[in-house]
Scaffold this motif. Structure first.
Motif, mmCIF file in Angstrom:
data_model
loop_
_atom_site.group_PDB
_atom_site.id
_atom_site.type_symbol
_atom_site.label_atom_id
_atom_site.label_comp_id
_atom_site.label_asym_id
_atom_site.label_seq_id
_atom_site.Cartn_x
_atom_site.Cartn_y
_atom_site.Cartn_z
ATOM 1 N N VAL A 1 33.604 39.915 43.920
ATOM 2 C CA VAL A 1 34.051 38.642 43.342
ATOM 3 C C VAL A 1 34.108 38.697 41.825
ATOM 4 O O VAL A 1 35.110 38.297 41.205
ATOM 5 C CB VAL A 1 33.121 37.493 43.796
ATOM 6 C CG1 VAL A 1 33.487 36.198 43.085
ATOM 7 C CG2 VAL A 1 33.209 37.313 45.305
ATOM 8 N N LEU A 2 33.046 39.210 41.191
ATOM 9 C CA LEU A 2 32.958 39.158 39.735
ATOM 10 C C LEU A 2 33.972 40.065 39.054
ATOM 11 O O LEU A 2 34.685 39.639 38.129
ATOM 12 C CB LEU A 2 31.538 39.522 39.294
ATOM 13 C CG LEU A 2 31.273 39.427 37.793
ATOM 14 C CD1 LEU A 2 31.519 38.010 37.305
ATOM 15 C CD2 LEU A 2 29.844 39.848 37.476
ATOM 16 N N LEU A 3 34.073 41.326 39.485
ATOM 17 C CA LEU A 3 34.994 42.250 38.816
ATOM 18 C C LEU A 3 36.462 41.823 38.937
ATOM 19 O O LEU A 3 37.188 41.829 37.940
ATOM 20 C CB LEU A 3 34.796 43.660 39.363
ATOM 21 C CG LEU A 3 33.514 44.374 38.895
ATOM 22 C CD1 LEU A 3 33.454 45.777 39.452
ATOM 23 C CD2 LEU A 3 33.452 44.429 37.370
ATOM 24 N N PRO A 4 36.951 41.454 40.133
ATOM 25 C CA PRO A 4 38.331 40.946 40.183
ATOM 26 C C PRO A 4 38.534 39.695 39.335
ATOM 27 O O PRO A 4 39.606 39.517 38.746
ATOM 28 C CB PRO A 4 38.530 40.647 41.675
ATOM 29 C CG PRO A 4 37.604 41.578 42.372
ATOM 30 C CD PRO A 4 36.397 41.645 41.485
ATOM 31 N N ALA A 5 37.520 38.822 39.272
ATOM 32 C CA ALA A 5 37.642 37.624 38.429
ATOM 33 C C ALA A 5 37.773 38.016 36.960
ATOM 34 O O ALA A 5 38.585 37.441 36.210
ATOM 35 C CB ALA A 5 36.430 36.716 38.635
ATOM 36 N N ILE A 6 36.980 39.025 36.548
ATOM 37 C CA ILE A 6 37.089 39.512 35.170
ATOM 38 C C ILE A 6 38.467 40.108 34.930
ATOM 39 O O ILE A 6 39.108 39.872 33.892
ATOM 40 C CB ILE A 6 35.981 40.542 34.880
ATOM 41 C CG1 ILE A 6 34.612 39.857 34.881
ATOM 42 C CG2 ILE A 6 36.221 41.235 33.540
ATOM 43 C CD1 ILE A 6 33.452 40.822 34.738
ATOM 44 N N GLY A 7 38.956 40.916 35.908
ATOM 45 C CA GLY A 7 40.276 41.522 35.774
ATOM 46 C C GLY A 7 41.370 40.471 35.684
ATOM 47 O O GLY A 7 42.294 40.590 34.864
ATOM 48 N N PHE A 8 41.267 39.435 36.521
ATOM 49 C CA PHE A 8 42.266 38.368 36.491
ATOM 50 C C PHE A 8 42.248 37.654 35.142
ATOM 51 O O PHE A 8 43.302 37.352 34.563
ATOM 52 C CB PHE A 8 41.976 37.384 37.621
ATOM 53 C CG PHE A 8 42.944 36.245 37.713
ATOM 54 C CD1 PHE A 8 44.196 36.406 38.279
ATOM 55 C CD2 PHE A 8 42.612 34.991 37.200
ATOM 56 C CE1 PHE A 8 45.097 35.356 38.348
ATOM 57 C CE2 PHE A 8 43.493 33.936 37.269
ATOM 58 C CZ PHE A 8 44.752 34.112 37.842
ATOM 59 N N THR A 9 41.044 37.384 34.618
ATOM 60 C CA THR A 9 40.929 36.699 33.326
ATOM 61 C C THR A 9 41.502 37.550 32.191
ATOM 62 O O THR A 9 42.239 37.049 31.326
ATOM 63 C CB THR A 9 39.447 36.386 33.039
ATOM 64 O OG1 THR A 9 38.919 35.599 34.109
ATOM 65 C CG2 THR A 9 39.298 35.622 31.733
ATOM 66 N N VAL A 10 41.158 38.837 32.181
ATOM 67 C CA VAL A 10 41.684 39.736 31.148
ATOM 68 C C VAL A 10 43.205 39.832 31.236
ATOM 69 O O VAL A 10 43.907 39.831 30.213
ATOM 70 C CB VAL A 10 41.041 41.128 31.282
ATOM 71 C CG1 VAL A 10 41.718 42.134 30.355
ATOM 72 C CG2 VAL A 10 39.551 41.054 30.959
ATOM 73 N N ASN A 11 43.730 39.892 32.462
ATOM 74 C CA ASN A 11 45.179 39.989 32.646
ATOM 75 C C ASN A 11 45.888 38.748 32.114
ATOM 76 O O ASN A 11 46.926 38.840 31.435
ATOM 77 C CB ASN A 11 45.491 40.185 34.126
ATOM 78 C CG ASN A 11 46.978 40.344 34.380
ATOM 79 O OD1 ASN A 11 47.640 41.184 33.778
ATOM 80 N ND2 ASN A 11 47.510 39.537 35.282
ATOM 81 N N LYS A 12 45.322 37.573 32.425
ATOM 82 C CA LYS A 12 45.923 36.334 31.920
ATOM 83 C C LYS A 12 45.859 36.267 30.398
ATOM 84 O O LYS A 12 46.809 35.819 29.744
ATOM 85 C CB LYS A 12 45.207 35.128 32.537
ATOM 86 C CG LYS A 12 45.542 34.885 33.993
ATOM 87 C CD LYS A 12 47.021 34.604 34.171
ATOM 88 C CE LYS A 12 47.376 34.346 35.625
ATOM 89 N NZ LYS A 12 48.844 34.109 35.792
ATOM 90 N N ALA A 13 44.752 36.712 29.826
ATOM 91 C CA ALA A 13 44.635 36.727 28.362
ATOM 92 C C ALA A 13 45.659 37.661 27.744
ATOM 93 O O ALA A 13 46.277 37.345 26.708
ATOM 94 C CB ALA A 13 43.215 37.150 27.969
#
Length: 448
Positions: free
Chosen positions: A25-37
């Motif tokens: 859960v945490l790593l994909p959420a981080i990846g999604f956030t970084v991608n959106k940024a």
């Protein structure tokens, strides 16, 4: 239900579940956030770039007699190359294109937005099914004391930016995947290291249950060390109590046997008195045996059932050899693990021996001893091909006070001993008809 209980009550399962939940859960959420940024930064960079192009076009734009005058070539060379992907257009208030850069030659004019004077707008459109970004800015040109609004549109092909975003996404998610695998490996090693004391603790408990150890000897972390000391104290106390019980019972047996022997030796005693003394002696022996089995019932003792059963089958086969009684022995073990009886070997031998002996006496030709271990229980089944027991006998055979001579041959007082021993170990004893051999069937079940 078993799997659900395993996940609910296993520390290892909880650690694994929480760790995987954190990773998944945490790593994909981080990846999604970084991608959106990153996408927001790309969009901001594109908007700033188009804004700079707009000012370069605005700087050379002139209005003369209401007409737009533009130089034949713009400073940015992409505006001059046909189909370069960078286009500049100027529209009036009626949304008519009054000028376009040379790069826009031959391209169908898209629908463009027109912000109010002094405002800009950044948006996306499609030209020939290709995504483009547009920066539109509306200005007013003064001519003969009149303000002439014009909108400058800077259009750029988004393919280059999309390639950058796609490459970033591939790189980002590839590294996140690698990081997830690394974290799973780290979690596995960490979990094995963290739970190692618990595994050692469980192994020592198992060895104590099997009688291989008398106490816990390993050094454990502080949290487990306190528990280990308390268990050792409990084991020592229990051992001392059992020894005291055995010694007291041995003394009692000796003190009772001597007076009984003296009384029995008196010449004036008649036959009835001798029979009653024998009966008293038998009752004392039986009750002492039962009390000793309870005293010896240590929770940590473990007996290999196969060893006891093999010896009994071998012995009884010799005893009933002349009677042509065949004793068939079957052993089925769960996951190839040894069948262990949590109790005293003498008690186990007494229970199986009595059942086998009675079965041999009642059988015509064949006796079956079937021992099976499941995940949570030990099953001992003795069957014979004799006449069996009636339904009334099946319900009354274990009742206290019933006489042995009320049973048919082969079922005597030994069954009462078996019943009491089974009860002392919180087991279950069931008697029924053998569907396989046709005689009696006795089943013992002990929870592991």
């Amino acid at each position: 239900m078993t799997a659900t209980r395993h996940w609910r009550y296993s520390l290892k399962a909880r650690f694994v579940f929480s760790g995987l939940l954190l990773i998944v859960v945490l790593l994909p959420a981080i990846g999604f956030t970084v991608n959106k940024a990153f996408e927001r930064q790309i969009a901001l960079a594109i908007e700033n770039q188009l804004n700079a192009y707009m000012y370069s076009v605005l700087a050379v734009t002139e209005v003369d007699e209401g007409d737009i005058n533009m130089p034949p070539h713009l400073v940015e060379n992409q505006f001059n190359v046909i189909g370069s992907g960078l286009y500049a257009l100027v529209s009036d208030q009626q949304h008519r294109i009054v000028w376009s850069s040379g790069s826009f030659f031959g391209i169908k004019t898209p629908i463009l937005q027109q912000p109010t004077v002094g405002q800009s707008q950044f948006y996306r459109i499609k030209i020939d099914k290709t995504k483009h970004v547009v920066f539109s800015f509306t200005v007013s040109f003064a001519h003969n004391k009149q303000l002439i609004p014009m909108t400058i549109h800077i259009i750029k092909d988004e393919s280059d930016y999309q390639l950058q975003a796609d490459e970033f996404n591939r790189t980002l998610w590839s590294w996140i995947g690698v990081l997830m695998l690394v974290l799973v490996a780290i979690q596995t090693v960490w979990l094995a290291w963290t739970l190692k004391p618990l595994r050692l603790f469980s192994d020592e408990i198992t060895q104590v249950e099997q009688g291989k150890l008398t106490e816990l000897n390993q050094q454990y972390p502080n949290e487990l060390n306190i528990l280990a000391k308390q268990l050792n104290a409990l084991l020592h106390t229990e051992q001392q109590q059992r020894n005291r019980y055995r010694n007291a019972l041995s003394d009692l047996a000796h003190s009772l046997k001597t007076p009984l022997a003296v009384i029995k030796s008196q010449p004036e005693l008649n036959q009835d008195s001798h029979e009653q003394l024998d009966h008293i002696n038998h009752i004392i022996g039986y009750q002492l045996k039962k009390a000793q089995s309870v005293a010896a019932n240590a929770w940590h003792l473990g007996v290999n059932v196969d060893d006891i059963a093999t010896k009994l089958v071998r012995t009884l086969s010799k005893i009933y050899y002349d009677s042509h009684k065949d004793i068939d022995y079957q052993l089925i073990q769960h996951n190839n693990q040894a069948a262990i009886f949590k109790g005293d070997s003498t008690d186990l031998s007494e229970m199986i021996g009595n059942l086998l002996d009675n079965a041999c006496k009642a059988a015509k030709y064949q006796v079956l001893l079937h021992i099976e271990t499941t995940l949570d229980a030990l099953h001992i089944i003795v069957e014979d091909d004799g006449p069996g027991l009636t339904e009334i006998q099946q319900t009354s055979i274990f009742e206290r006070g019933a006489r042995a001579d009320t049973y048919q041959q082969g079922h005597g007082i030994g069954l009462a001993i078996v019943s009491d021993l089974v009860n002392s170990y919180q087991g279950k004893l069931n008697v029924s008809k053998s569907h396989h051999l046709g005689g009696a069937k006795f089943s013992l079940t002990f929870t592991l």
